[in-house]
Design a protein around this motif. Structure first.
Motif, PDB file in Angstrom:
ATOM      1  N   ILE A 174      72.771 114.976  77.665  1.00 48.89           N
ATOM      2  CA  ILE A 174      73.109 115.392  76.294  1.00 48.89           C
ATOM      3  C   ILE A 174      74.547 114.981  75.943  1.00 48.89           C
ATOM      4  N   ARG A 175      75.465 115.165  76.898  1.00 53.91           N
ATOM      5  CA  ARG A 175      76.842 114.725  76.659  1.00 53.91           C
ATOM      6  C   ARG A 175      76.892 113.222  76.382  1.00 53.91           C
ATOM      7  N   SER A 176      76.024 112.471  77.080  1.00 60.62           N
ATOM      8  CA  SER A 176      76.015 111.014  76.898  1.00 60.62           C
ATOM      9  C   SER A 176      75.421 110.613  75.551  1.00 60.62           C
ATOM     10  N   LEU A 177      74.397 111.364  75.096  1.00 63.09           N
ATOM     11  CA  LEU A 177      73.877 111.125  73.743  1.00 63.09           C
ATOM     12  C   LEU A 177      74.988 111.346  72.723  1.00 63.09           C
ATOM     13  N   ASN A 178      75.782 112.404  72.957  1.00 63.63           N
ATOM     14  CA  ASN A 178      76.911 112.686  72.052  1.00 63.63           C
ATOM     15  C   ASN A 178      77.932 111.548  72.073  1.00 63.63           C
ATOM     16  N   ASP A 179      78.290 111.105  73.283  1.00 63.39           N
ATOM     17  CA  ASP A 179      79.277 110.018  73.417  1.00 63.39           C
ATOM     18  C   ASP A 179      78.833 108.787  72.627  1.00 63.39           C
TER      19      ASP A 179
END
Ligand SMILES: [Zn+2]
Length: 407
Positions: A102-107
């Motif tokens: 999820i953090r990577s989708l945000n990034d």
């Protein structure tokens, strides 16, 4: 789009400190103070990643990242509890890889049509409260909520009271919810991926399991004056059955595994011929028909062993779960994801139960396995190399993004 390996490693180290054992393992039993501290940290991170966090009536923690359309979410998840002196990968790794995805989708500022979320299930291990997988079991409608609340640990403490005490008795109904898909990354807990040098397993399902209980009635007598020729020793018959159960998996073939894990001997003293033995038999195979064949073989093994020793017996086949097949669309999405990474992978069956087993009853479900060093788990030596974890986490990320559809 790829996950951030350093950030994932840092999260693993920080969460792994809560309940850490001196020899590098983890003791974080469900709904203890350690579990609460682990949950608090995860909720803080989930909010930090912009997720809308809620807690349901079973203390399952859900976090959602909005999608472009009002559609059911793709959920990734696992559990954050451990067994006593367990390892830092079982469960925790799946939760942290979901968060990292999820953090990577945000990034990447990736927008998806379906919301993408994560879920942390309560008391998966069953080490403190039985049955295991109780949080996902209630969500799937397979375990009544009241039964779950009334589960007690060995000190007689109620699960419902502990949920309240640690502040995780939520208000969201714990019921089946519409889902686009459920995805779980987990360590394999077996040796296959490591033996074949593959970083990722595309899990097709979970094996069928059958449990039987055998009671052997011999004749209890003195170990001294009773000549060998007139003995009817329940433990001697049991020993033959133990050996026979080992043989069953060889005869039946395939991936069958067969285990006698428990033996209760009466009176269990040095100077008496055992009068009674109660023992467990655990049979597992991906193929239900092989389980049926194995149960037939077990009947014969027991009958012959009892006849040779002249003892009576009762054999109960009291619990059987059919194999769980994951959803072809989700399996394909995982396979496409790992294929696009260009790393080695194979299809594999899970020999152990997971929350995904219950989720498969209410949602299209799949799993991603990463290797376990020497196949070991539920111990402090549990280990998976960071390179393998990175491949697994990227597989999870890409499969989730694919299933959630680009906006
Ligand atoms: Zn687990």
């Amino acid at each position: 789009m790829r996950i951030n390996r350093e950030r994932l490693q840092d999260s693993m180290e920080r969460l792994g400190r809560i309940g850490a054992t001196p020899r590098g393992g983890l003791t974080r039993l469900a709904l203890t103070d350690e579990d609460r501290r682990g949950r608090d940290l995860l909720v803080e991170w989930m909010r930090g990643a912009g997720l809308a966090v809620s807690v349901d009536q079973m203390g399952n923690i859900l976090g959602l990242r909005p999608g472009a359309d009002a559609l059911p979410p793709v959920l990734m998840g696992s559990h954050a509890d451990s067994v006593p002196t367990g390892g830092t990968y079982d469960g925790q790794l799946g939760v942290l890889c979901a968060l990292e995805a999820i953090r990577s989708l945000n990034d990447a500022r990736t927008e998806t049509r379906h919301p993408v979320g994560m879920v942390i299930f309560t008391n998966e291990e069953g080490a403190r409260f039985q049955p295991a997988m109780i949080g996902s079991g209630v969500m799937a409608g397979k375990i009544p909520l009241e039964d779950a609340y009334n589960a007690r640990d060995r000190d007689g403490i109620r699960l419902g009271d502990e949920l309240e005490r640690i502040g995780y008795l939520g208000g969201e109904p714990c019921v089946p919810r519409p889902m686009r898909a459920y995805l779980e990354l987990h360590i394999e807990q077996g040796p296959i991926l490591e033996e074949q040098g593959l970083p990722v397993g595309v899990v097709e399902g979970i094996v069928a399991i059958a449990w039987s209980r055998l009671t052997l009635h011999g004749v209890q007598d003195h170990a001294g004056p009773t000549p060998m020729r007139i003995r009817h020793d329940a433990l001697v018959a049991a020993a033959e059955v133990v050996r026979g159960v080992r043989e069953i998996s060889r005869q039946v073939g395939g991936d069958m595994v067969s285990t006698v894990g428990r033996l209760d001997v009466v009176p269990n003293i040095p100077n008496a011929i055992p009068g009674r033995v109660v023992m467990s038999i655990d049979l597992r195979d991906p193929d239900d028909t092989r389980i049926t064949r194995a149960l037939g073989a077990l009947d014969r093994v027991v009958r012959d062993a009892a006849r040779r020793e002249g003892v009576q017996y009762e054999l109960e086949h009291y619990w059987r779960v059919p194999r769980t097949d994951f959803h072809p669309d989700v399996i394909d999405a995982v396979e496409r994801a790992v294929g696009s990474l260009g790393c080695g992978h194979r299809r594999i069956f899970s020999g152990a139960g997971h929350d995904a087993q219950y989720m498969a009853a209410i949602a299209p479900t799949g799993m991603v396995f990463v290797p376990s060093k020497a196949g070991r788990s539920h111990c402090e030596e549990e280990f998976t190399a960071l390179d393998d974890i990175e491949h697994g986490a990227n597989t999870l990320l890409l499969a989730a993004a694919d299933l959630a559809q680009p906006a």
